[in-house]
Design a protein around this motif. Structure first.
Motif, short mmCIF file in Angstrom:
data_model
loop_
_atom_site.label_atom_id
_atom_site.label_comp_id
_atom_site.label_asym_id
_atom_site.label_seq_id
_atom_site.Cartn_x
_atom_site.Cartn_y
_atom_site.Cartn_z
N UNK A 96 0.83 -1.24 -0.12
CA UNK A 96 -0.07 0.03 0.00
C UNK A 96 0.86 1.37 -0.23
N UNK A 97 2.09 1.13 0.68
CA UNK A 97 2.95 2.34 0.70
C UNK A 97 3.42 2.40 -0.81
N UNK A 98 3.79 1.40 -1.48
CA UNK A 98 4.38 1.61 -2.64
C UNK A 98 3.28 2.13 -3.76
N UNK A 99 2.18 1.70 -3.42
CA UNK A 99 0.88 2.33 -4.38
C UNK A 99 0.83 3.77 -4.13
N UNK A 100 0.98 4.46 -3.04
CA UNK A 100 1.00 5.72 -2.74
C UNK A 100 2.26 6.43 -3.45
N UNK A 101 3.20 5.66 -3.33
CA UNK A 101 4.61 6.32 -3.93
C UNK A 101 4.51 6.31 -5.42
N UNK A 102 3.71 5.41 -6.06
CA UNK A 102 3.74 5.28 -7.54
C UNK A 102 2.32 5.94 -8.14
N UNK A 152 8.30 -1.44 -10.58
CA UNK A 152 8.56 -1.66 -9.15
C UNK A 152 8.13 -3.17 -8.51
N UNK A 153 7.00 -3.50 -9.10
CA UNK A 153 6.35 -4.80 -8.94
C UNK A 153 7.27 -5.90 -9.08
N UNK A 154 7.75 -5.80 -10.30
CA UNK A 154 8.82 -6.63 -11.11
C UNK A 154 10.06 -6.61 -10.52
N UNK A 155 10.69 -5.67 -10.12
CA UNK A 155 12.29 -5.58 -9.63
C UNK A 155 12.24 -5.61 -8.22
N UNK A 199 -6.53 -7.18 -7.13
CA UNK A 199 -7.85 -7.12 -7.65
C UNK A 199 -8.74 -6.05 -7.16
N UNK A 200 -9.45 -6.37 -6.09
CA UNK A 200 -10.32 -5.44 -5.44
C UNK A 200 -9.79 -3.98 -5.68
N UNK A 201 -8.66 -3.67 -4.69
CA UNK A 201 -7.98 -2.36 -4.66
C UNK A 201 -7.72 -1.59 -5.95
N UNK A 202 -6.81 -2.38 -6.84
CA UNK A 202 -6.55 -1.89 -8.11
C UNK A 202 -8.18 -1.48 -9.01
N UNK A 203 -8.93 -2.47 -8.93
CA UNK A 203 -10.18 -1.82 -9.53
C UNK A 203 -11.01 -0.93 -9.14
N UNK A 204 -10.76 -0.85 -7.86
CA UNK A 204 -11.60 0.39 -7.15
C UNK A 204 -10.97 1.66 -7.62
N UNK A 205 -9.61 1.67 -7.56
CA UNK A 205 -8.83 3.06 -7.74
C UNK A 205 -9.01 3.14 -9.23
#
Length: 215
Positions: free
Chosen positions: A73-79, A109-112, A142-148
């Motif tokens: 979740x912190x990474x999602x905020x960063x990106x 990020x998610x890959x490396x 799934x749920x969070x990315x789709x909501x966003x």
């Protein structure tokens, strides 16, 4: 007091090392394929010492999942993917180039990122075995990315940047290929650059299909 502080720091560091080493082992061999003894050996402590920090292997696994949610979740905020935030006004006049850069950065990020990659692989392998893992995998990927994304595309549709369409379906059109490419990279790490090209092409083509013609 200073001595206690040092001891507390050592305990905290050891506890973190335990779940981090366990994450590596679990992501490679699965929960059932790893013993407490193997985790202790990876950390460099005795089996009995490990139980000073965690009651069981299951507690270590549960700790990993709690840490995983916080890290990702912190990474999602960063990106620029604030899953828990409202998107209103955040992406006014976003360009195709901005959209591409934003999601390519998140993809990389998610890959490396070593920890993020291990967490994803662990959740994939355990999602049908441990309910907590399955629920977290569904929430994070799934749920969070789709909501966003639904909120994002709804805003772009409402402000006239994108054509009139169902926001959730639009989000599925955008996200499904991204998820597919991440899983493809997990199976074939040697295809990362190829998949990055596919991702950029996908985002650009998606933008061409949904963006309102300025004329």
């Amino acid at each position: 007091m200073e001595k206690l502080s040092k001891e507390a720091t050592i305990i905290k560091n050891t506890k973190e090392r335990i779940w981090q080493e366990a994450l590596t082992l679990f992501s490679e061999h699965g929960y059932d394929g790893v013993s407490v003894k193997e985790i202790a050996q990876a950390v460099g402590i005795k089996d009995s010492s490990l139980y000073n920090h965690y009651k069981s292997k299951q507690e270590i696994f549960d700790t990993i999942l709690i840490e995983a949610a916080e890290i990702l979740n912190e990474a999602n905020d960063t990106y620029l993917l604030p899953l828990a935030l409202e998107t209103e006004g955040l992406y006014v006049d976003i360009s195709a180039e901005d959209l591409t850069e934003m999601f390519v950065d998140a993809f990389i990020f998610y890959l490396t990122d070593e920890t993020a990659s291990k967490i994803r692989k662990l959740l994939v392998s355990e999602q049908h075995i441990q309910k907590f893992a399955g629920d977290l995998y569904n929430e994070l990927f799934f749920d969070s990315p789709m909501h966003y994304l639904t909120s994002l595309f709804n805003e772009l549709i409402q402000q006239g940047t994108f054509i009139k369409a169902d926001p959730y379906t639009t989000a599925m059109h955008f996200y499904a290929p991204m998820h597919f490419l991440i899983r493809r990279c997990d199976i074939r790490p040697d295809l990362v650059q190829e998949n990055l090209t596919y991702l950029e092409n996908h985002i650009q083509q998606f933008d061409q299909l949904y963006r309102v013609d300025p004329k």
